[in-house]
Design a protein around this motif. Structure first.
Motif, mmCIF file in Angstrom:
data_model
loop_
_atom_site.group_PDB
_atom_site.id
_atom_site.type_symbol
_atom_site.label_atom_id
_atom_site.label_comp_id
_atom_site.label_asym_id
_atom_site.label_seq_id
_atom_site.Cartn_x
_atom_site.Cartn_y
_atom_site.Cartn_z
ATOM 1 N N UNK A 193 -32.584 54.920 -31.722
ATOM 2 C CA UNK A 193 -31.948 53.595 -31.697
ATOM 3 C C UNK A 193 -31.858 52.950 -33.080
ATOM 4 N N UNK A 194 -30.652 52.463 -33.391
ATOM 5 C CA UNK A 194 -30.381 51.780 -34.661
ATOM 6 C C UNK A 194 -29.856 50.390 -34.314
ATOM 7 N N UNK A 195 -30.349 49.379 -35.014
ATOM 8 C CA UNK A 195 -29.938 47.998 -34.732
ATOM 9 C C UNK A 195 -28.523 47.740 -35.226
ATOM 10 N N UNK A 196 -27.525 47.957 -34.362
ATOM 11 C CA UNK A 196 -26.129 47.643 -34.692
ATOM 12 C C UNK A 196 -25.512 46.928 -33.487
ATOM 13 N N UNK A 197 -24.240 46.519 -33.645
ATOM 14 C CA UNK A 197 -23.578 45.805 -32.544
ATOM 15 C C UNK A 197 -23.359 46.712 -31.331
ATOM 16 N N UNK A 198 -23.400 48.040 -31.553
ATOM 17 C CA UNK A 198 -23.188 48.961 -30.438
ATOM 18 C C UNK A 198 -24.298 48.854 -29.405
ATOM 19 N N UNK A 199 -25.517 48.577 -29.887
ATOM 20 C CA UNK A 199 -26.646 48.547 -28.960
ATOM 21 C C UNK A 199 -27.302 47.168 -28.888
ATOM 22 N N UNK A 200 -26.457 46.108 -28.967
ATOM 23 C CA UNK A 200 -26.970 44.752 -28.786
ATOM 24 C C UNK A 200 -27.626 44.665 -27.404
ATOM 25 N N UNK A 263 -35.535 51.547 -18.326
ATOM 26 C CA UNK A 263 -34.970 50.183 -18.368
ATOM 27 C C UNK A 263 -34.525 49.761 -19.776
ATOM 28 N N UNK A 264 -34.489 50.708 -20.682
ATOM 29 C CA UNK A 264 -34.158 50.381 -22.076
ATOM 30 C C UNK A 264 -32.731 49.803 -22.209
ATOM 31 N N UNK A 265 -31.806 50.276 -21.376
ATOM 32 C CA UNK A 265 -30.393 49.877 -21.529
ATOM 33 C C UNK A 265 -29.949 48.816 -20.511
ATOM 34 N N UNK A 266 -30.882 48.265 -19.719
ATOM 35 C CA UNK A 266 -30.439 47.409 -18.610
ATOM 36 C C UNK A 266 -29.792 46.097 -19.071
ATOM 37 N N UNK A 267 -30.094 45.654 -20.286
ATOM 38 C CA UNK A 267 -29.474 44.400 -20.754
ATOM 39 C C UNK A 267 -28.530 44.627 -21.925
ATOM 40 N N UNK A 268 -27.982 45.831 -21.969
ATOM 41 C CA UNK A 268 -27.095 46.193 -23.079
ATOM 42 C C UNK A 268 -25.800 45.386 -23.047
#
Ligand SMILES: NC(=O)c1ccc[n+]([C@@H]2O[C@H](COP(=O)([O-])OP(=O)(O)OC[C@H]3O[C@@H](n4cnc5c(N)ncnc54)[C@H](O)[C@@H]3O)[C@@H](O)[C@H]2O)c1
Length: 275
Positions: A193-200, A263-268
């Motif tokens: 995981x990289x902090x970018x707008x893709x994975x807000x 649950x890592x992506x549940x609030x993507x």
């Protein structure tokens, strides 16, 4: 390393090489462009969105939707005429719509495969022929850790990244065997995981072993891969090397790892470069 480079050495002259970075307007691509530009290289950005940073004089920008084959061929012809023939390509453009399969629309899924897979193949078809002719060049694909181990909530995205790894492996062997261009380097980078707008909105775990990375970390890593002049197949951070062997592990271990990140992506809430 010797196997990935077909036992062939080659020289890069960074005053003369021309580097394309697809998706270079934002996120990891932008950090890569800025890193390479600061080293003095000529860098060409191809992106559907405009630059998110002030353009240095050695950076050129071309707007293009990479999922459209004709548009990619047209932009490649324009670049060849206006700047020259690229010798390095970082295939970084990508999208993630961030929905579980049953909630993703037909368009979400088509866009994801269109950009992340067809876009990489169209880019390869546009720029590799000149590299093959010269038996010189480097094509570096940004895949993902999810390509080795799919995460709940981004199944379509993970599938495109598994395919991106196959595209990397296939092109590598085709350069050597079908096109007799063993010095054309193929590289692959699988970040976590990289902090970018893709994975807000992505949630942890973020810890000592698997920290959230910054785009700048990736920019530095990618620029170093190119400047090494050697093909490489890397994961980042080091702990991400846990994922490639999962297919050889007993199923309960793979399922346990997926349960841990369920649950890592549940609030993507990814941004949408293409609506
Ligand atoms: N952020 C992460 O956690 C992460 C992890 C592993 C891999 N990756 C991969 O890294 C690459 C860069 O991702 P990022 O996190 O910087 O995302 P981002 O959304 O910040 O950047 C992606 C760039 O690609 C461009 N793009 C999207 N669709 C396009 C199209 N059709 N034509 C041209 N350009 C297009 C966007 O405009 C954007 O500038 C992607 O391939 C992504 O899958 C990201």
């Amino acid at each position: 390393m010797r196997a990935l480079n077909n036992g062939v050495s080659d020289k890069y002259d960074w005053d003369k090489e021309i580097i394309v970075v697809t998706g270079g307007s934002g996120g990891i691509g932008a950090a890569t462009v800025q890193n390479l530009a600061a080293r003095g290289s000529k860098v060409i950005v191809i992106d559907v969105l405009g630059l998110t940073f002030t353009k240095p004089s050695n950076v050129y920008y071309y707007k293009c939707d990479l999922s459209n084959y004709e548009a990619v061929l047209a932009v490649a012809a324009k670049i060849s005429k206006e700047v020259g023939d690229p010798t390095c390509v970082v295939a970084c453009a990508g999208i993630c719509r961030g929905k579980p399969i049953l909630e993703a629309s037909k368009r979400d899924i088509e866009l994801t495969f269109g950009v992340n897979n067809l876009g990489v193949i169209w880019t390869a078809k546009a720029f590799l022929p000149k590299m093959v002719q010269a038996n010189h060049g480097h094509f570096l694909i940004i895949a993902s850790q999810t390509g080795h181990l799919a995460t709940a909530g981004v199944t379509d995205y993970a599938a495109t990244k598994a395919a991106a790894i196959a595209i990397y492996e296939g092109l590598q062997t085709e350069m050597k065997h079908n096109y007799k261009a063993p010095a054309v380097r193929l590289s692959c980078l699988c970040p976590s995981a990289v902090k970018t707008k893709m994975f807000t909105g992505i949630k942890g775990p973020s810890n000592f072993f698997m920290p959230f990375l910054k785009p700048e970390d990736l920019g530095d890593c990618i620029a170093n891969m190119l400047w090494s002049g050697k093909a490489q197949n890397l994961s980042i951070p080091a702990f991400a090397y846990i994922s490639p062997p999962t297919r050889a592990l007993p199923d309960w271990m793979r399922v346990g790892m997926q349960d841990g990140g369920a649950d890592v992506m549940t609030e993507l809430k990814p941004h949408r470069p293409l609506n």
